[in-house]
Design a protein around this motif. Sequence first.
Motif, PDB file in Angstrom:
ATOM      1  N   GLU C 186      47.703  45.937  43.212  1.00 22.41           N
ATOM      2  CA  GLU C 186      48.895  45.231  42.731  1.00 22.41           C
ATOM      3  C   GLU C 186      48.835  43.750  43.084  1.00 22.41           C
ATOM      4  O   GLU C 186      49.373  42.922  42.363  1.00 22.41           O
ATOM      5  CB  GLU C 186      50.138  45.884  43.337  1.00 22.41           C
ATOM      6  CG  GLU C 186      51.380  45.690  42.473  1.00 22.41           C
ATOM      7  CD  GLU C 186      52.625  46.147  43.200  1.00 22.41           C
ATOM      8  OE1 GLU C 186      52.559  47.167  43.915  1.00 22.41           O
ATOM      9  OE2 GLU C 186      53.668  45.459  43.061  1.00 22.41           O
ATOM     10  N   MET C 187      48.193  43.418  44.216  1.00 24.90           N
ATOM     11  CA  MET C 187      48.139  42.018  44.639  1.00 24.90           C
ATOM     12  C   MET C 187      47.467  41.122  43.595  1.00 24.90           C
ATOM     13  O   MET C 187      47.785  39.945  43.495  1.00 24.90           O
ATOM     14  CB  MET C 187      47.399  41.888  45.972  1.00 24.90           C
ATOM     15  CG  MET C 187      48.287  42.089  47.188  1.00 24.90           C
ATOM     16  SD  MET C 187      49.610  40.839  47.314  1.00 24.90           S
ATOM     17  CE  MET C 187      50.563  41.560  48.667  1.00 24.90           C
ATOM     18  N   LEU C 188      46.520  41.675  42.835  1.00 23.48           N
ATOM     19  CA  LEU C 188      45.889  40.874  41.781  1.00 23.48           C
ATOM     20  C   LEU C 188      46.916  40.429  40.751  1.00 23.48           C
ATOM     21  O   LEU C 188      46.745  39.408  40.091  1.00 23.48           O
ATOM     22  CB  LEU C 188      44.752  41.661  41.114  1.00 23.48           C
ATOM     23  CG  LEU C 188      43.415  41.659  41.875  1.00 23.48           C
ATOM     24  CD1 LEU C 188      42.486  42.759  41.390  1.00 23.48           C
ATOM     25  CD2 LEU C 188      42.739  40.294  41.746  1.00 23.48           C
ATOM     26  N   THR C 189      47.993  41.197  40.593  1.00 21.24           N
ATOM     27  CA  THR C 189      49.073  40.807  39.683  1.00 21.24           C
ATOM     28  C   THR C 189      50.064  39.867  40.368  1.00 21.24           C
ATOM     29  O   THR C 189      50.480  38.868  39.787  1.00 21.24           O
ATOM     30  CB  THR C 189      49.827  42.057  39.171  1.00 21.24           C
ATOM     31  OG1 THR C 189      48.874  42.958  38.617  1.00 21.24           O
ATOM     32  CG2 THR C 189      50.850  41.684  38.121  1.00 21.24           C
ATOM     33  N   THR C 190      50.437  40.176  41.605  1.00 22.72           N
ATOM     34  CA  THR C 190      51.395  39.336  42.332  1.00 22.72           C
ATOM     35  C   THR C 190      50.839  37.935  42.559  1.00 22.72           C
ATOM     36  O   THR C 190      51.565  36.939  42.466  1.00 22.72           O
ATOM     37  CB  THR C 190      51.741  39.962  43.700  1.00 22.72           C
ATOM     38  OG1 THR C 190      52.201  41.293  43.477  1.00 22.72           O
ATOM     39  CG2 THR C 190      52.817  39.157  44.416  1.00 22.72           C
ATOM     40  N   ASN C 191      49.551  37.849  42.863  1.00 20.27           N
ATOM     41  CA  ASN C 191      48.912  36.558  43.111  1.00 20.27           C
ATOM     42  C   ASN C 191      48.831  35.757  41.817  1.00 20.27           C
ATOM     43  O   ASN C 191      48.123  36.141  40.886  1.00 20.27           O
ATOM     44  CB  ASN C 191      47.501  36.780  43.657  1.00 20.27           C
ATOM     45  CG  ASN C 191      46.759  35.471  43.839  1.00 20.27           C
ATOM     46  OD1 ASN C 191      47.260  34.537  44.475  1.00 20.27           O
ATOM     47  ND2 ASN C 191      45.573  35.378  43.240  1.00 20.27           N
ATOM     48  N   VAL C 192      49.554  34.645  41.756  1.00 24.79           N
ATOM     49  CA  VAL C 192      49.499  33.789  40.573  1.00 24.79           C
ATOM     50  C   VAL C 192      48.104  33.169  40.485  1.00 24.79           C
ATOM     51  O   VAL C 192      47.612  32.598  41.453  1.00 24.79           O
ATOM     52  CB  VAL C 192      50.566  32.680  40.656  1.00 24.79           C
ATOM     53  CG1 VAL C 192      50.482  31.769  39.447  1.00 24.79           C
ATOM     54  CG2 VAL C 192      51.958  33.295  40.789  1.00 24.79           C
ATOM     55  N   GLY C 193      47.451  33.326  39.353  1.00 27.33           N
ATOM     56  CA  GLY C 193      46.155  32.695  39.156  1.00 27.33           C
ATOM     57  C   GLY C 193      44.971  33.636  39.128  1.00 27.33           C
ATOM     58  O   GLY C 193      43.844  33.198  38.872  1.00 27.33           O
ATOM     59  N   SER C 194      45.195  34.935  39.347  1.00 30.57           N
ATOM     60  CA  SER C 194      44.071  35.877  39.306  1.00 30.57           C
ATOM     61  C   SER C 194      43.395  35.839  37.933  1.00 30.57           C
ATOM     62  O   SER C 194      42.165  35.807  37.830  1.00 30.57           O
ATOM     63  CB  SER C 194      44.559  37.303  39.599  1.00 30.57           C
ATOM     64  OG  SER C 194      45.113  37.382  40.881  1.00 30.57           O
ATOM     65  N   GLY C 195      44.194  35.820  36.892  1.00 32.04           N
ATOM     66  CA  GLY C 195      43.628  35.769  35.539  1.00 32.04           C
ATOM     67  C   GLY C 195      42.923  34.456  35.261  1.00 32.04           C
ATOM     68  O   GLY C 195      41.863  34.425  34.624  1.00 32.04           O
ATOM     69  N   ASP C 196      43.505  33.357  35.737  1.00 30.89           N
ATOM     70  CA  ASP C 196      42.873  32.045  35.540  1.00 30.89           C
ATOM     71  C   ASP C 196      41.523  31.990  36.248  1.00 30.89           C
ATOM     72  O   ASP C 196      40.555  31.434  35.739  1.00 30.89           O
ATOM     73  CB  ASP C 196      43.777  30.931  36.080  1.00 30.89           C
ATOM     74  CG  ASP C 196      45.153  30.944  35.429  1.00 30.89           C
ATOM     75  OD1 ASP C 196      45.227  31.162  34.206  1.00 30.89           O
ATOM     76  OD2 ASP C 196      46.153  30.741  36.141  1.00 30.89           O
ATOM     77  N   MET C 197      41.469  32.565  37.449  1.00 27.99           N
ATOM     78  CA  MET C 197      40.196  32.595  38.171  1.00 27.99           C
ATOM     79  C   MET C 197      39.183  33.434  37.402  1.00 27.99           C
ATOM     80  O   MET C 197      38.018  33.061  37.295  1.00 27.99           O
ATOM     81  CB  MET C 197      40.403  33.141  39.587  1.00 27.99           C
ATOM     82  CG  MET C 197      41.165  32.158  40.479  1.00 27.99           C
ATOM     83  SD  MET C 197      41.169  32.639  42.244  1.00 27.99           S
ATOM     84  CE  MET C 197      42.556  33.766  42.272  1.00 27.99           C
ATOM     85  N   LEU C 198      39.651  34.562  36.854  1.00 29.55           N
ATOM     86  CA  LEU C 198      38.724  35.417  36.104  1.00 29.55           C
ATOM     87  C   LEU C 198      38.114  34.670  34.927  1.00 29.55           C
ATOM     88  O   LEU C 198      36.895  34.705  34.731  1.00 29.55           O
ATOM     89  CB  LEU C 198      39.441  36.690  35.618  1.00 29.55           C
ATOM     90  CG  LEU C 198      38.619  37.603  34.715  1.00 29.55           C
ATOM     91  CD1 LEU C 198      37.283  37.987  35.349  1.00 29.55           C
ATOM     92  CD2 LEU C 198      39.406  38.860  34.356  1.00 29.55           C
ATOM     93  N   SER C 199      38.921  33.954  34.148  1.00 27.15           N
ATOM     94  CA  SER C 199      38.328  33.317  32.964  1.00 27.15           C
ATOM     95  C   SER C 199      37.313  32.245  33.352  1.00 27.15           C
ATOM     96  O   SER C 199      36.274  32.097  32.704  1.00 27.15           O
ATOM     97  CB  SER C 199      39.405  32.777  32.006  1.00 27.15           C
ATOM     98  OG  SER C 199      40.361  32.015  32.656  1.00 27.15           O
ATOM     99  N   SER C 200      37.564  31.528  34.445  1.00 28.00           N
ATOM    100  CA  SER C 200      36.578  30.527  34.868  1.00 28.00           C
ATOM    101  C   SER C 200      35.361  31.168  35.531  1.00 28.00           C
ATOM    102  O   SER C 200      34.252  30.622  35.456  1.00 28.00           O
ATOM    103  CB  SER C 200      37.232  29.507  35.810  1.00 28.00           C
ATOM    104  OG  SER C 200      38.128  28.682  35.070  1.00 28.00           O
ATOM    105  N   ILE C 201      35.543  32.325  36.137  1.00 22.77           N
ATOM    106  CA  ILE C 201      34.384  33.030  36.721  1.00 22.77           C
ATOM    107  C   ILE C 201      33.534  33.659  35.613  1.00 22.77           C
ATOM    108  O   ILE C 201      32.303  33.697  35.702  1.00 22.77           O
ATOM    109  CB  ILE C 201      34.860  34.058  37.777  1.00 22.77           C
ATOM    110  CG1 ILE C 201      35.305  33.299  39.044  1.00 22.77           C
ATOM    111  CG2 ILE C 201      33.764  35.061  38.111  1.00 22.77           C
ATOM    112  CD1 ILE C 201      35.785  34.171  40.180  1.00 22.77           C
ATOM    113  N   VAL C 202      34.175  34.133  34.555  1.00 16.14           N
ATOM    114  CA  VAL C 202      33.404  34.563  33.383  1.00 16.14           C
ATOM    115  C   VAL C 202      32.556  33.389  32.878  1.00 16.14           C
ATOM    116  O   VAL C 202      31.356  33.535  32.594  1.00 16.14           O
ATOM    117  CB  VAL C 202      34.328  35.071  32.252  1.00 16.14           C
ATOM    118  CG1 VAL C 202      33.537  35.281  30.958  1.00 16.14           C
ATOM    119  CG2 VAL C 202      35.026  36.356  32.665  1.00 16.14           C
ATOM    120  N   ALA C 203      33.167  32.208  32.791  1.00 17.56           N
ATOM    121  CA  ALA C 203      32.419  31.022  32.368  1.00 17.56           C
ATOM    122  C   ALA C 203      31.240  30.771  33.302  1.00 17.56           C
ATOM    123  O   ALA C 203      30.131  30.440  32.855  1.00 17.56           O
ATOM    124  CB  ALA C 203      33.334  29.802  32.319  1.00 17.56           C
ATOM    125  N   ALA C 204      31.449  30.948  34.598  1.00 22.11           N
ATOM    126  CA  ALA C 204      30.367  30.710  35.563  1.00 22.11           C
ATOM    127  C   ALA C 204      29.165  31.601  35.262  1.00 22.11           C
ATOM    128  O   ALA C 204      28.020  31.130  35.222  1.00 22.11           O
ATOM    129  CB  ALA C 204      30.862  30.937  36.987  1.00 22.11           C
TER     130      ALA C 204
END
Lengths: 269, 269, 269
Positions: C186-204
């Motif tokens: 659930e913390m991945l949802t509560t933490n603001v920015g988990s999705g933003d980090m994912l899209s930039s890590i996909v880019a990486a």
Amino acid sequence: MVKHQINWSLVDQLRTKNPIILTLANLVTIDKVADAVSAIGASPIMSVEVNEAAEMVELADAIAINLGTISQQQLMQIKATLQEANHHKPLILDPVAVGAVPSRMKIAQSLLTEFHFDVIKGNASEIAALIGINGKSHGIDAGTVPNQVQIAERCARQFHTIVILTGETDLITDGQVLYQNPFTVEMLTTNVGSGDMLSSIVAAFAGITTDIWDACIVATVLISAAGVLANRYSAGLGSWQVQFFDQLSIMNTNSLLDFLEESEEDYLD
Amino acid sequence: MVKHQINWSLVDQLRTKNPIILTLANLVTIDKVADAVSAIGASPIMSVEVNEAAEMVELADAIAINLGTISQQQLMQIKATLQEANHHKPLILDPVAVGAVPSRMKIAQSLLTEFHFDVIKGNASEIAALIGINGKSHGIDAGTVPNQVQIAERCARQFHTIVILTGETDLITDGQVLYQNPFTVEMLTTNVGSGDMLSSIVAAFAGITTDIWDACIVATVLISAAGVLANRYSAGLGSWQVQFFDQLSIMNTNSLLDFLEESEEDYLD
Amino acid sequence: MVKHQINWSLVDQLRTKNPIILTLANLVTIDKVADAVSAIGASPIMSVEVNEAAEMVELADAIAINLGTISQQQLMQIKATLQEANHHKPLILDPVAVGAVPSRMKIAQSLLTEFHFDVIKGNASEIAALIGINGKSHGIDAGTVPNQVQIAERCARQFHTIVILTGETDLITDGQVLYQNPFTVEMLTTNVGSGDMLSSIVAAFAGITTDIWDACIVATVLISAAGVLANRYSAGLGSWQVQFFDQLSIMNTNSLLDFLEESEEDYLD
């Protein structure tokens, strides 16, 4: 204090109702505010685009306006937002640094003339400045301001609002009744963004109740409790911040009441 | 090294004098910079509005200009700020990525032509670029640059300034004298914003002393010490950041001198 | 799942190859994204200036476009960036809040018409909105969206892309093959920015391999693993974030495979 009359169950209700809280944010603390709003169980939304104003207002259950990094561009967005939201959605104003920066003071005054805010949250020099008293601020920090209770009450009456004046004792007043929150730690001052988080957390509670008075008190005490509890297990700013967000994310009505019960002995003895 | 001549008491003095430090900030690290400035005992202020420039300069004891997310709009604000502050307030330049991005290089050059900075802080490829040497940077990170001492000294002489060239060994020079700071850990590089915090912390010390040379050394060693100490108790980037801010917020002159004494044996043996 | 065919060694390769990743970022989470990209071994760069677009594209190995705080100004920069990068560099789109904000939906549609993205990453209501289905979002959070697999597959086929639809089970599909990642907390949802980090890590990861499919899976599982492992030792949002960045910064191919082996028993039993 009239603790027994305050609806502390709002802390639990917030997690169930999960209101959407729009913050027109201070860029310095935008991430902390989003995390804090999310930690207590609300859904943060942010925007920097004037053309999104109407859509954002429609989504939002309450709105916090923060002048911390105000620009001409953000001011246009703020005005468009307030035109949509005025008298429709709970509005919180955080007039960051109006005690120190005259041009921000003018902006705050024009907003307060044109629109009605349900709550104004500031430190002593900010609230003093809003009613024309030079509070001798120290940068964005409050300086030494005497007669804080009178200043808060006058500000509340002048703008038909509830004022939260933060400091060693937080003062909450609608101009008639005064609530004093004695719980604080120095880290709440050292940590940049504590005030910004408070104004958006006030918005969060104002998003789930029409009782803005209780929203103000519960939000202020919640932040204070998290800050005081965090202080028990921290060795400096970094670990305090970690514990603070831990506390915000696990706090519920019962644990907040427990904190009040045990702490009042410490503070009021 | 001439440690015994350096005024390490600045670390304690900063907490007493509580200078107001204006950073025209990198949006990527604006929150970390504000926290770092606050942790060491100064008062951070930020602004993104050109019309606030004169008021902000008047409030500030020293100013850090960071090009990390420079835009046409921020450049106007920077120039307005520098026109007010030039030769009146200590000015620090952090020319982020000028080694990698030619258009930023042009901006840095025009600022250095028009205004006088007391300190320029950059990595090897940034400092090299400022004096016309292609340092083969890797994005915002320094690449492999030979002859770093000569590059730092030439840059300092060319711009009549003190240069802090950060790297495995930090070099501080006014073009004549060289101070080398050997204390570092890899986390200071992995952590985005270490350099941005350094330039604003240099500003903080420059805000309380006319001895900019000591301000540069104390700031650089303070950041390094916090980074090295943080490394002892951390398991990765997250816990390192926590410990780093803990160290910044509790460090005083005595603990910094203790660190130097015990560490020099490790590094210089 | 076809775990044995996936090139998990990308986790180790990333630290060696150290790609430069440009994110046109959400200002709410810009610092977390920079830290996350750096923690896994890539070099983050950011920019908010349209005139830097060509230089930034030249530097970057892959690019993440995030609509989280889209403005007219940033849109110009995004378009200039995409014109340079289209079909030349891997492009990731993170259409934040298009399920909730119609004007953002129009922006996303115009970008998807004009340019080709290698990956679109969104929650169920965002991905649904992109193909014309009203997903009943809750602010920036996903609401309840049925038929998520079909929605992800249709979106992938419509835009000739790989879709990562995040949720209780993350779905990754090119419109034909489906990979499901069951690991979450659930913390991945509560933490603001988990999705933003994912899209930039996909880019990486897309910056070091032409196999974008593997890049998507490795990035998604890496974030999930870090989130799940962080949850074991945390008491709330603050300590979870610390552990999450610790995990991101120490994870390697072996430890990720260990996680998968031990966790699949828990999840799939």
